[in-house]
Design a protein around this motif. Structure first.
Motif, PDB file in Angstrom:
ATOM      1  N   UNK B 171       0.832  -1.210   0.000  1.00 54.60           N
ATOM      2  CA  UNK B 171       0.000   0.000   0.000  1.00 54.60           C
ATOM      3  C   UNK B 171       0.867   1.260   0.000  1.00 54.60           C
ATOM      4  N   UNK B 172       1.951   1.245   0.826  1.00 52.76           N
ATOM      5  CA  UNK B 172       2.778   2.449   0.875  1.00 52.76           C
ATOM      6  C   UNK B 172       3.456   2.683  -0.464  1.00 52.76           C
ATOM      7  N   UNK B 173       3.918   1.598  -1.111  1.00 52.04           N
ATOM      8  CA  UNK B 173       4.515   1.765  -2.437  1.00 52.04           C
ATOM      9  C   UNK B 173       3.518   2.323  -3.421  1.00 52.04           C
ATOM     10  N   UNK B 174       2.278   1.797  -3.368  1.00 56.87           N
ATOM     11  CA  UNK B 174       1.259   2.255  -4.313  1.00 56.87           C
ATOM     12  C   UNK B 174       0.914   3.724  -4.073  1.00 56.87           C
ATOM     13  N   UNK B 175       0.817   4.120  -2.787  1.00 52.49           N
ATOM     14  CA  UNK B 175       0.472   5.522  -2.487  1.00 52.49           C
ATOM     15  C   UNK B 175       1.576   6.448  -2.980  1.00 52.49           C
ATOM     16  N   UNK B 176       2.832   6.046  -2.747  1.00 47.02           N
ATOM     17  CA  UNK B 176       3.933   6.903  -3.189  1.00 47.02           C
ATOM     18  C   UNK B 176       3.956   7.038  -4.705  1.00 47.02           C
ATOM     19  N   UNK B 177       3.718   5.932  -5.417  1.00 49.93           N
ATOM     20  CA  UNK B 177       3.724   6.011  -6.885  1.00 49.93           C
ATOM     21  C   UNK B 177       2.574   6.872  -7.379  1.00 49.93           C
ATOM     22  N   UNK B 178       1.383   6.724  -6.752  1.00 45.65           N
ATOM     23  CA  UNK B 178       0.230   7.529  -7.168  1.00 45.65           C
ATOM     24  C   UNK B 178       0.490   9.004  -6.926  1.00 45.65           C
ATOM     25  N   UNK B 179       1.088   9.309  -5.748  1.00 47.96           N
ATOM     26  CA  UNK B 179       1.406  10.713  -5.456  1.00 47.96           C
ATOM     27  C   UNK B 179       2.399  11.254  -6.474  1.00 47.96           C
ATOM     28  N   UNK B 180       3.414  10.447  -6.798  1.00 45.68           N
ATOM     29  CA  UNK B 180       4.426  10.916  -7.760  1.00 45.68           C
ATOM     30  C   UNK B 180       3.766  11.233  -9.091  1.00 45.68           C
ATOM     31  N   UNK B 181       2.894  10.337  -9.569  1.00 41.04           N
ATOM     32  CA  UNK B 181       2.295  10.558 -10.886  1.00 41.04           C
ATOM     33  C   UNK B 181       1.317  11.719 -10.876  1.00 41.04           C
ATOM     34  N   UNK B 182       0.661  11.977  -9.728  1.00 42.24           N
ATOM     35  CA  UNK B 182      -0.353  13.024  -9.751  1.00 42.24           C
ATOM     36  C   UNK B 182       0.224  14.391  -9.432  1.00 42.24           C
ATOM     37  N   UNK B 183       1.394  14.454  -8.768  1.00 44.50           N
ATOM     38  CA  UNK B 183       1.925  15.755  -8.372  1.00 44.50           C
ATOM     39  C   UNK B 183       2.890  16.318  -9.413  1.00 44.50           C
ATOM     40  N   UNK B 184       3.770  15.447  -9.935  1.00 39.25           N
ATOM     41  CA  UNK B 184       4.853  15.965 -10.775  1.00 39.25           C
ATOM     42  C   UNK B 184       4.334  16.397 -12.149  1.00 39.25           C
ATOM     43  N   UNK B 185       5.013  17.360 -12.783  1.00 44.89           N
ATOM     44  CA  UNK B 185       4.661  17.757 -14.152  1.00 44.89           C
ATOM     45  C   UNK B 185       5.006  16.668 -15.155  1.00 44.89           C
ATOM     46  N   UNK B 186       4.479  16.791 -16.371  1.00 42.59           N
ATOM     47  CA  UNK B 186       4.558  15.704 -17.346  1.00 42.59           C
ATOM     48  C   UNK B 186       5.999  15.361 -17.713  1.00 42.59           C
ATOM     49  N   UNK B 187       6.862  16.386 -17.848  1.00 38.82           N
ATOM     50  CA  UNK B 187       8.202  16.092 -18.377  1.00 38.82           C
ATOM     51  C   UNK B 187       9.084  15.362 -17.383  1.00 38.82           C
ATOM     52  N   UNK B 188       8.644  15.196 -16.119  1.00 37.76           N
ATOM     53  CA  UNK B 188       9.455  14.427 -15.158  1.00 37.76           C
ATOM     54  C   UNK B 188       9.033  12.968 -15.171  1.00 37.76           C
ATOM     55  N   UNK B 189       7.941  12.646 -15.856  1.00 41.72           N
ATOM     56  CA  UNK B 189       7.393  11.293 -15.742  1.00 41.72           C
ATOM     57  C   UNK B 189       8.006  10.305 -16.707  1.00 41.72           C
ATOM     58  N   UNK B 190       9.195  10.588 -17.265  1.00 40.01           N
ATOM     59  CA  UNK B 190       9.701   9.661 -18.266  1.00 40.01           C
ATOM     60  C   UNK B 190      10.644   8.603 -17.702  1.00 40.01           C
ATOM     61  N   UNK B 191      11.772   9.010 -17.147  1.00 42.80           N
ATOM     62  CA  UNK B 191      12.778   8.021 -16.741  1.00 42.80           C
ATOM     63  C   UNK B 191      12.764   7.796 -15.235  1.00 42.80           C
ATOM     64  N   UNK B 192      12.509   8.867 -14.479  1.00 44.82           N
ATOM     65  CA  UNK B 192      12.624   8.772 -13.022  1.00 44.82           C
ATOM     66  C   UNK B 192      11.685   7.727 -12.422  1.00 44.82           C
ATOM     67  N   UNK B 193      10.413   7.621 -12.870  1.00 49.09           N
ATOM     68  CA  UNK B 193       9.534   6.612 -12.246  1.00 49.09           C
ATOM     69  C   UNK B 193      10.051   5.194 -12.381  1.00 49.09           C
ATOM     70  N   UNK B 194      10.889   4.929 -13.391  1.00 52.91           N
ATOM     71  CA  UNK B 194      11.399   3.569 -13.563  1.00 52.91           C
ATOM     72  C   UNK B 194      12.159   3.118 -12.325  1.00 52.91           C
ATOM     73  N   UNK B 195      13.006   4.003 -11.772  1.00 53.27           N
ATOM     74  CA  UNK B 195      13.781   3.637 -10.587  1.00 53.27           C
ATOM     75  C   UNK B 195      12.858   3.417  -9.392  1.00 53.27           C
ATOM     76  N   UNK B 196      11.859   4.308  -9.282  1.00 52.36           N
ATOM     77  CA  UNK B 196      10.914   4.143  -8.174  1.00 52.36           C
ATOM     78  C   UNK B 196      10.155   2.831  -8.310  1.00 52.36           C
TER      79      UNK B 196
END
Lengths: 92, 225
Positions: B171-196
Protein backbone atom coordinates in the motif's frame (compact mmCIF):
# COMPACT_ATOMS: atom_id res chain seq x y z
CA UNK A 1 -12.07 26.86 18.63
CA UNK A 2 -14.77 27.98 16.23
CA UNK A 3 -15.01 24.83 14.11
CA UNK A 4 -14.68 21.51 15.99
CA UNK A 5 -14.40 19.54 12.73
CA UNK A 6 -11.37 21.55 11.63
CA UNK A 7 -9.87 20.96 15.08
CA UNK A 8 -10.38 17.19 14.77
CA UNK A 9 -8.80 17.13 11.31
CA UNK A 10 -5.85 19.25 12.40
CA UNK A 11 -5.17 16.99 15.39
CA UNK A 12 -5.44 13.96 13.11
CA UNK A 13 -2.82 15.39 10.74
CA UNK A 14 -0.42 16.13 13.61
CA UNK A 15 -0.86 12.67 15.13
CA UNK A 16 -0.34 11.07 11.72
CA UNK A 17 3.00 12.86 11.51
CA UNK A 18 3.91 11.66 15.02
CA UNK A 19 2.94 8.09 14.10
CA UNK A 20 5.32 8.11 11.13
CA UNK A 21 8.13 9.30 13.43
CA UNK A 22 8.65 5.74 14.68
CA UNK A 23 10.57 5.33 11.43
CA UNK A 24 13.52 6.85 13.33
CA UNK A 25 13.88 3.86 15.64
CA UNK A 26 13.09 1.37 12.88
CA UNK A 27 15.89 2.82 10.76
CA UNK A 28 18.29 2.51 13.67
CA UNK A 29 17.35 -1.15 14.11
CA UNK A 30 17.65 -1.90 10.41
CA UNK A 31 21.05 -0.21 10.30
CA UNK A 32 22.10 -2.40 13.20
CA UNK A 33 20.97 -5.55 11.36
CA UNK A 34 22.79 -4.55 8.16
CA UNK A 35 25.97 -3.63 10.05
CA UNK A 36 26.06 -6.96 11.85
CA UNK A 37 25.43 -8.80 8.58
CA UNK A 38 28.31 -6.98 6.88
CA UNK A 39 30.57 -7.78 9.84
CA UNK A 40 29.78 -11.47 9.61
CA UNK A 41 30.21 -11.50 5.83
CA UNK A 42 33.65 -9.92 6.29
CA UNK A 43 34.51 -12.60 8.84
CA UNK A 44 33.11 -15.51 6.81
CA UNK A 45 32.87 -14.62 3.11
CA UNK A 46 31.95 -18.20 2.13
CA UNK A 47 28.64 -18.00 4.06
CA UNK A 48 27.55 -14.88 2.20
CA UNK A 49 24.43 -16.34 0.59
CA UNK A 50 22.80 -17.67 3.74
CA UNK A 51 23.75 -14.53 5.67
CA UNK A 52 22.15 -12.38 2.99
CA UNK A 53 18.82 -14.24 3.04
CA UNK A 54 18.76 -14.20 6.85
CA UNK A 55 19.53 -10.47 6.78
CA UNK A 56 16.61 -9.78 4.47
CA UNK A 57 14.33 -11.82 6.72
CA UNK A 58 15.53 -9.87 9.75
CA UNK A 59 15.09 -6.57 7.95
CA UNK A 60 11.51 -7.46 7.06
CA UNK A 61 10.78 -8.46 10.65
CA UNK A 62 12.23 -5.21 11.99
CA UNK A 63 10.26 -3.25 9.42
CA UNK A 64 6.97 -4.51 10.87
CA UNK A 65 6.73 -1.90 13.60
CA UNK A 66 7.47 0.84 11.09
CA UNK A 67 4.68 -0.52 8.90
CA UNK A 68 2.31 -0.39 11.87
CA UNK A 69 3.06 3.29 12.38
CA UNK A 70 2.58 3.93 8.68
CA UNK A 71 -0.79 2.15 8.71
CA UNK A 72 -1.91 4.17 11.74
CA UNK A 73 -1.05 7.39 9.97
CA UNK A 74 -2.78 6.25 6.74
CA UNK A 75 -5.92 5.39 8.71
CA UNK A 76 -5.81 8.76 10.46
CA UNK A 77 -5.46 10.58 7.15
CA UNK A 78 -7.77 8.69 4.80
CA UNK A 79 -10.24 6.75 6.94
CA UNK A 80 -10.47 8.73 10.17
CA UNK A 81 -13.15 7.20 12.44
CA UNK A 82 -13.29 10.28 14.69
CA UNK A 83 -14.73 12.45 11.93
CA UNK A 84 -17.61 10.03 11.47
CA UNK A 85 -18.23 9.93 15.22
CA UNK A 86 -18.34 13.72 15.31
CA UNK A 87 -20.67 13.92 12.30
CA UNK A 88 -23.02 11.40 13.93
CA UNK A 89 -22.84 13.39 17.15
CA UNK A 90 -23.96 16.66 15.57
CA UNK A 91 -26.43 14.88 13.31
CA UNK A 92 -28.22 12.97 16.08
CA UNK B 1 -4.25 4.17 -10.09
CA UNK B 2 -6.65 5.10 -7.38
CA UNK B 3 -6.07 5.31 -3.65
CA UNK B 4 -9.54 4.12 -2.77
CA UNK B 5 -10.93 0.71 -3.65
CA UNK B 6 -13.85 1.56 -5.87
CA UNK B 7 -16.89 -0.59 -6.42
CA UNK B 8 -17.35 -1.67 -10.02
CA UNK B 9 -20.59 -3.56 -9.86
CA UNK B 10 -23.16 -4.48 -7.21
CA UNK B 11 -25.85 -7.15 -7.34
CA UNK B 12 -28.06 -8.95 -4.88
CA UNK B 13 -28.01 -12.62 -3.90
CA UNK B 14 -30.82 -13.70 -1.53
CA UNK B 15 -31.25 -10.15 -0.31
CA UNK B 16 -27.57 -9.63 0.50
CA UNK B 17 -25.79 -7.01 -1.56
CA UNK B 18 -22.58 -8.36 -3.07
CA UNK B 19 -19.94 -5.93 -4.27
CA UNK B 20 -17.52 -6.68 -7.07
CA UNK B 21 -14.70 -4.34 -6.12
CA UNK B 22 -11.61 -3.38 -8.07
CA UNK B 23 -9.61 -5.82 -5.92
CA UNK B 24 -11.77 -8.80 -6.89
CA UNK B 25 -11.70 -7.83 -10.55
CA UNK B 26 -7.90 -7.50 -10.57
CA UNK B 27 -7.50 -10.79 -8.71
CA UNK B 28 -9.63 -12.50 -11.35
CA UNK B 29 -7.54 -10.94 -14.11
CA UNK B 30 -4.34 -12.22 -12.50
CA UNK B 31 -5.83 -15.66 -11.89
CA UNK B 32 -6.95 -15.81 -15.53
CA UNK B 33 -3.46 -14.89 -16.66
CA UNK B 34 -1.83 -17.49 -14.38
CA UNK B 35 -4.24 -20.25 -15.47
CA UNK B 36 -3.72 -19.40 -19.15
CA UNK B 37 0.03 -19.41 -18.62
CA UNK B 38 -0.12 -22.80 -16.85
CA UNK B 39 -2.17 -24.31 -19.68
CA UNK B 40 0.25 -22.85 -22.22
CA UNK B 41 3.21 -24.37 -20.39
CA UNK B 42 1.44 -27.75 -20.21
CA UNK B 43 0.75 -27.73 -23.95
CA UNK B 44 4.31 -26.72 -24.75
CA UNK B 45 5.71 -29.47 -22.51
CA UNK B 46 3.73 -32.19 -24.29
CA UNK B 47 6.77 -32.51 -26.49
CA UNK B 48 8.83 -33.40 -23.44
CA UNK B 49 12.55 -33.75 -24.05
CA UNK B 50 14.98 -35.75 -21.93
CA UNK B 51 17.66 -33.06 -22.18
CA UNK B 52 15.89 -29.72 -21.53
CA UNK B 53 16.63 -26.68 -23.63
CA UNK B 54 15.18 -23.24 -24.14
CA UNK B 55 11.69 -22.78 -22.73
CA UNK B 56 11.54 -26.12 -20.93
CA UNK B 57 14.86 -25.33 -19.30
CA UNK B 58 13.57 -22.04 -17.88
CA UNK B 59 10.41 -23.65 -16.47
CA UNK B 60 12.36 -26.52 -14.90
CA UNK B 61 14.87 -24.11 -13.38
CA UNK B 62 12.08 -22.08 -11.78
CA UNK B 63 10.40 -25.19 -10.33
CA UNK B 64 13.69 -26.58 -9.06
CA UNK B 65 14.58 -23.25 -7.43
CA UNK B 66 11.30 -23.27 -5.54
CA UNK B 67 11.73 -26.94 -4.60
CA UNK B 68 15.15 -26.26 -3.13
CA UNK B 69 13.82 -23.27 -1.18
CA UNK B 70 10.92 -25.35 0.12
CA UNK B 71 12.89 -28.42 1.19
CA UNK B 72 15.58 -26.32 2.82
CA UNK B 73 12.98 -24.80 5.08
CA UNK B 74 10.60 -27.61 5.88
CA UNK B 75 12.14 -30.99 5.04
CA UNK B 76 10.49 -34.09 3.57
CA UNK B 77 7.84 -34.51 6.25
CA UNK B 78 5.31 -32.07 4.81
CA UNK B 79 5.83 -32.73 1.11
CA UNK B 80 2.17 -32.21 -0.01
CA UNK B 81 2.37 -28.62 1.20
CA UNK B 82 4.79 -27.81 -1.61
CA UNK B 83 2.05 -27.45 -4.21
CA UNK B 84 0.03 -25.18 -1.90
CA UNK B 85 2.96 -22.89 -1.24
CA UNK B 86 3.95 -22.78 -4.89
CA UNK B 87 0.40 -21.60 -5.72
CA UNK B 88 0.45 -18.99 -2.96
CA UNK B 89 3.91 -17.84 -3.99
CA UNK B 90 3.00 -17.36 -7.66
CA UNK B 91 -0.32 -15.67 -6.86
CA UNK B 92 1.20 -13.21 -4.37
CA UNK B 93 4.14 -12.52 -6.67
CA UNK B 94 1.87 -11.83 -9.65
CA UNK B 95 -0.37 -9.63 -7.48
CA UNK B 96 2.55 -7.60 -6.15
CA UNK B 97 4.07 -7.17 -9.59
CA UNK B 98 0.77 -6.18 -11.20
CA UNK B 99 1.45 -2.60 -10.10
CA UNK B 100 3.99 -2.48 -12.92
CA UNK B 101 1.18 -2.88 -15.46
CA UNK B 102 -0.85 -0.04 -13.96
CA UNK B 103 -3.32 -2.31 -12.16
CA UNK B 104 -4.15 -1.60 -8.55
CA UNK B 105 -2.34 -4.46 -6.77
CA UNK B 106 -4.89 -6.78 -5.11
CA UNK B 107 -2.51 -7.14 -2.15
CA UNK B 108 -2.98 -3.41 -1.44
CA UNK B 109 -6.34 -4.42 0.01
CA UNK B 110 -6.28 -5.79 3.53
CA UNK B 111 -8.96 -8.37 2.68
CA UNK B 112 -6.62 -10.18 0.26
CA UNK B 113 -3.60 -10.34 2.54
CA UNK B 114 -5.76 -11.31 5.50
CA UNK B 115 -7.19 -14.18 3.46
CA UNK B 116 -3.67 -15.46 2.82
CA UNK B 117 -2.68 -15.00 6.46
CA UNK B 118 -5.80 -16.71 7.82
CA UNK B 119 -5.14 -19.74 5.60
CA UNK B 120 -1.62 -19.95 7.04
CA UNK B 121 -3.13 -19.65 10.52
CA UNK B 122 -5.51 -22.51 9.76
CA UNK B 123 -2.71 -24.66 8.36
CA UNK B 124 -0.53 -24.11 11.44
CA UNK B 125 -3.20 -25.29 13.88
CA UNK B 126 -4.57 -28.07 11.68
CA UNK B 127 -1.13 -29.56 11.09
CA UNK B 128 -0.09 -29.00 14.69
CA UNK B 129 -3.08 -30.95 15.99
CA UNK B 130 -2.64 -33.62 13.31
CA UNK B 131 1.04 -34.29 14.02
CA UNK B 132 1.37 -33.60 17.74
CA UNK B 133 -2.19 -34.31 18.91
CA UNK B 134 -2.56 -33.85 22.70
CA UNK B 135 0.81 -32.29 23.35
CA UNK B 136 -0.02 -29.48 20.92
CA UNK B 137 -3.06 -28.47 22.96
CA UNK B 138 -1.00 -28.86 26.10
CA UNK B 139 1.49 -26.35 24.69
CA UNK B 140 -1.04 -23.59 25.27
CA UNK B 141 -1.08 -24.30 29.02
CA UNK B 142 2.67 -23.93 29.47
CA UNK B 143 4.48 -22.93 31.57
CA UNK B 144 1.38 -22.61 33.78
CA UNK B 145 -2.40 -22.63 32.99
CA UNK B 146 -2.51 -18.95 34.06
CA UNK B 147 -0.66 -18.09 30.83
CA UNK B 148 -3.46 -19.47 28.61
CA UNK B 149 -4.93 -16.04 27.66
CA UNK B 150 -1.48 -14.66 26.89
CA UNK B 151 -0.68 -17.66 24.66
CA UNK B 152 -4.01 -17.30 22.85
CA UNK B 153 -3.41 -13.58 22.22
CA UNK B 154 0.06 -14.42 20.93
CA UNK B 155 -1.46 -16.92 18.49
CA UNK B 156 -4.13 -14.46 17.33
CA UNK B 157 -1.54 -11.74 16.71
CA UNK B 158 0.14 -13.94 14.11
CA UNK B 159 -2.28 -13.54 11.17
CA UNK B 160 -2.64 -9.84 11.93
CA UNK B 161 1.09 -9.15 11.83
CA UNK B 162 1.59 -11.45 8.83
CA UNK B 163 -1.10 -9.70 6.80
CA UNK B 164 -0.32 -6.12 7.90
CA UNK B 165 3.31 -6.51 6.91
CA UNK B 166 2.59 -7.26 3.26
CA UNK B 167 -0.43 -4.93 3.10
CA UNK B 168 1.51 -1.98 4.51
CA UNK B 169 4.46 -2.46 2.20
CA UNK B 170 2.43 -2.77 -0.99
CA UNK B 171 0.00 0.00 0.00
CA UNK B 172 2.78 2.45 0.88
CA UNK B 173 4.52 1.77 -2.44
CA UNK B 174 1.26 2.26 -4.31
CA UNK B 175 0.47 5.52 -2.49
CA UNK B 176 3.93 6.90 -3.19
CA UNK B 177 3.72 6.01 -6.89
CA UNK B 178 0.23 7.53 -7.17
CA UNK B 179 1.41 10.71 -5.46
CA UNK B 180 4.43 10.92 -7.76
CA UNK B 181 2.30 10.56 -10.89
CA UNK B 182 -0.35 13.02 -9.75
CA UNK B 183 1.92 15.76 -8.37
CA UNK B 184 4.85 15.96 -10.78
CA UNK B 185 4.66 17.76 -14.15
CA UNK B 186 4.56 15.70 -17.35
CA UNK B 187 8.20 16.09 -18.38
CA UNK B 188 9.46 14.43 -15.16
CA UNK B 189 7.39 11.29 -15.74
CA UNK B 190 9.70 9.66 -18.27
CA UNK B 191 12.78 8.02 -16.74
CA UNK B 192 12.62 8.77 -13.02
CA UNK B 193 9.53 6.61 -12.25
CA UNK B 194 11.40 3.57 -13.56
CA UNK B 195 13.78 3.64 -10.59
CA UNK B 196 10.91 4.14 -8.17
CA UNK B 197 9.05 1.23 -9.77
CA UNK B 198 12.12 -0.98 -9.44
CA UNK B 199 12.27 -0.31 -5.71
CA UNK B 200 8.61 -0.11 -4.72
CA UNK B 201 7.14 -2.73 -7.03
CA UNK B 202 9.91 -5.16 -7.96
CA UNK B 203 12.19 -5.21 -4.92
CA UNK B 204 9.56 -4.68 -2.26
CA UNK B 205 7.06 -7.01 -3.93
CA UNK B 206 9.50 -9.90 -4.36
CA UNK B 207 10.92 -9.44 -0.86
CA UNK B 208 7.48 -9.39 0.75
CA UNK B 209 6.40 -12.51 -1.17
CA UNK B 210 9.54 -14.29 -0.02
CA UNK B 211 9.11 -13.14 3.56
CA UNK B 212 5.46 -14.20 3.67
CA UNK B 213 6.25 -17.70 2.40
CA UNK B 214 9.31 -18.22 4.57
CA UNK B 215 7.55 -16.98 7.73
CA UNK B 216 4.59 -19.29 7.03
CA UNK B 217 6.99 -22.21 6.55
CA UNK B 218 8.88 -21.39 9.75
CA UNK B 219 5.69 -21.15 11.81
CA UNK B 220 4.32 -24.39 10.35
CA UNK B 221 7.57 -26.20 11.08
CA UNK B 222 7.50 -24.82 14.61
CA UNK B 223 4.01 -26.20 15.13
CA UNK B 224 4.77 -29.63 13.64
CA UNK B 225 8.18 -30.44 15.13
Amino acid sequence: MQDPLAFIIAIAQISAAIAVLNGLLVTLGQGNVAAKAIESIARQPEAENSIRTTMFLGLAMVETSGIYGLLISIILLFANPLVNIYLQHIGG
Amino acid sequence: MDLNIDNLWAFEIFGIEVWITRTIFNTWLIMLFLIAFAIFVRIRLCKFKEIPSGFQNAIEAAIEMFDRFFYQNIGDKLEPLGTWFFTVFTLILASNLSGLLGLRPPTADWATTFAFAISTFGLIHFLGIKYKKGSYIKGFFEPHPVFLPLNLIGELALPVSLSFRMFGNVLSGMILMTLFYSITPVFVRFVIPAFLHVYFDLFSGILQTYVFCILSLIFIRGAVD
